[in-house]
Design an enzyme around this catalytic site. Structure first.
Site, PDB file in Angstrom:
ATOM      1  N   SER A 148       0.838  -1.195   0.000  1.00 13.29           N
ATOM      2  CA  SER A 148       0.000   0.000   0.000  1.00 13.29           C
ATOM      3  C   SER A 148       0.871   1.242   0.000  1.00 13.29           C
ATOM      4  O   SER A 148       2.007   1.218   0.500  1.00 13.29           O
ATOM      5  CB  SER A 148      -0.898   0.018   1.247  1.00 13.29           C
ATOM      6  OG  SER A 148      -1.514   1.274   1.432  1.00 13.29           O
ATOM      7  N   TYR A 161      -1.993  -0.308  10.428  1.00 12.65           N
ATOM      8  CA  TYR A 161      -2.153  -0.781   9.051  1.00 12.65           C
ATOM      9  C   TYR A 161      -0.928  -0.412   8.212  1.00 12.65           C
ATOM     10  O   TYR A 161      -0.362  -1.255   7.508  1.00 12.65           O
ATOM     11  CB  TYR A 161      -3.414  -0.179   8.428  1.00 12.65           C
ATOM     12  CG  TYR A 161      -3.553  -0.474   6.946  1.00 12.65           C
ATOM     13  CD1 TYR A 161      -3.914  -1.744   6.509  1.00 12.65           C
ATOM     14  CD2 TYR A 161      -3.309   0.517   5.995  1.00 12.65           C
ATOM     15  CE1 TYR A 161      -4.034  -2.018   5.156  1.00 12.65           C
ATOM     16  CE2 TYR A 161      -3.427   0.250   4.647  1.00 12.65           C
ATOM     17  CZ  TYR A 161      -3.788  -1.020   4.224  1.00 12.65           C
ATOM     18  OH  TYR A 161      -3.888  -1.286   2.885  1.00 12.65           O
TER      19      TYR A 161
END
Length: 253
Positions: A148, A161
């Site tokens: 990501s 995250y």
């Protein structure tokens, strides 16, 4: 774009029940790749496999929980029995559970660590011997990890995250030093804002609303956009490794 060089390959795609995993499995299958579909939702995988086969592709539904080592090992056994060696692995399984660290949501932290980091490692352990053997035989072998933009850019309340995705990005970089000399390509894909089911897992109404607002403002990517990038990357000549790709909506800085 022609991806004819993918024809005849055998892929494992985790997170194949939805989002980027599903889109990648569909696209690879449409270009002649035998695809093993790994995810927890058995019913959805069965439906997806049937849809792929109805369109002339080959797919194997294998209900798998990447947070469970025994489940991943059993899945590998089933894939090997059905398809033999795998030459393309896509780690697309992932969860995104943002909350302020001060909330102390250890349950969410553990789930993200188990899926995004340890889950990817379990899949890598199960199928890396295949990739090495395939490459040694002179054929193309690919490991693709979906990380990501959060691995590089901090977002408030997404600390854990982002940390799991930074770990996956670093893991990909390190694996290249081990697998690259053995002709196994390792690619790390880092999407920005992308329309998947990840946002639906958020247990925070304010953060969920913020994400919706970002989609309205930035016109996020689709899962098909990421699948297309993966197909492009893995269809290059075997001596060419597109090692890392950060892909963002044009409006996302």
């Amino acid at each position: 774009m022609s991806y004819d060089t993918l024809t005849g390959r055998t892929a494992v795609v985790t997170g194949a029940a939805s989002g980027m995993g599903e889109a990648t499995a569909r696209l690879l299958a449409s270009h002649g790749v035998r695809v093993a579909l790994l995810a927890r939702r058995a019913e959805r995988l069965t439906e997806l496999a049937a849809e792929i086969e109805a369109d002339g592709g080959q797919a194997l539904a294998v209900a798998t929980d990447v947070t469970d080592a025994a489940s991943v090992d059993a899945a590998a056994d089933r894939v090997h029995t059905a398809y033999g060696e795998v030459d393309l692995v896509v780690n697309a399984a992932g969860v995104m559970l943002p909350n302020p660290v001060t909330e102390g949501r250890a349950d969410e932290w553990q789930r993200m660590l188990d899926t995004n980091v340890a889950g990817a490692l379990r899949v890598i352990r199960a199928f890396t011997p295949d990739l090495i053997a395939v490459a040694a035989a002179g054929r193309t072998a690919d490991l693709v990890n979906i990380s990501s933009i959060g691995a590089h850019v901090p977002f408030p309340n997404y600390a854990v995250y982002g940390a799991t995705k930074a770990a996956l990005t670093y893991l990909s970089q390190s694996l290249r030093t081990e697998l690259g000399p053995r002709d196994v390509r390792v690619t790390n894909i880092e999407p920005g804002l992308t329309d998947t089911e990840l946002g639906g897992h958020i247990d925070n109404a304010e953060l969920s609303g913020q994400l919706d607002g970002m989609f309205d403002a930035l016109l996020g990517l689709s899962a098909d956009d990421i699948a297309d990038l993966i197909a492009y990357t893995t269809s290059r000549a075997r001596h060419v490794n597109l090692r890392q790709a950060i892909v963002l909506p044009t409006r996302q800085a």
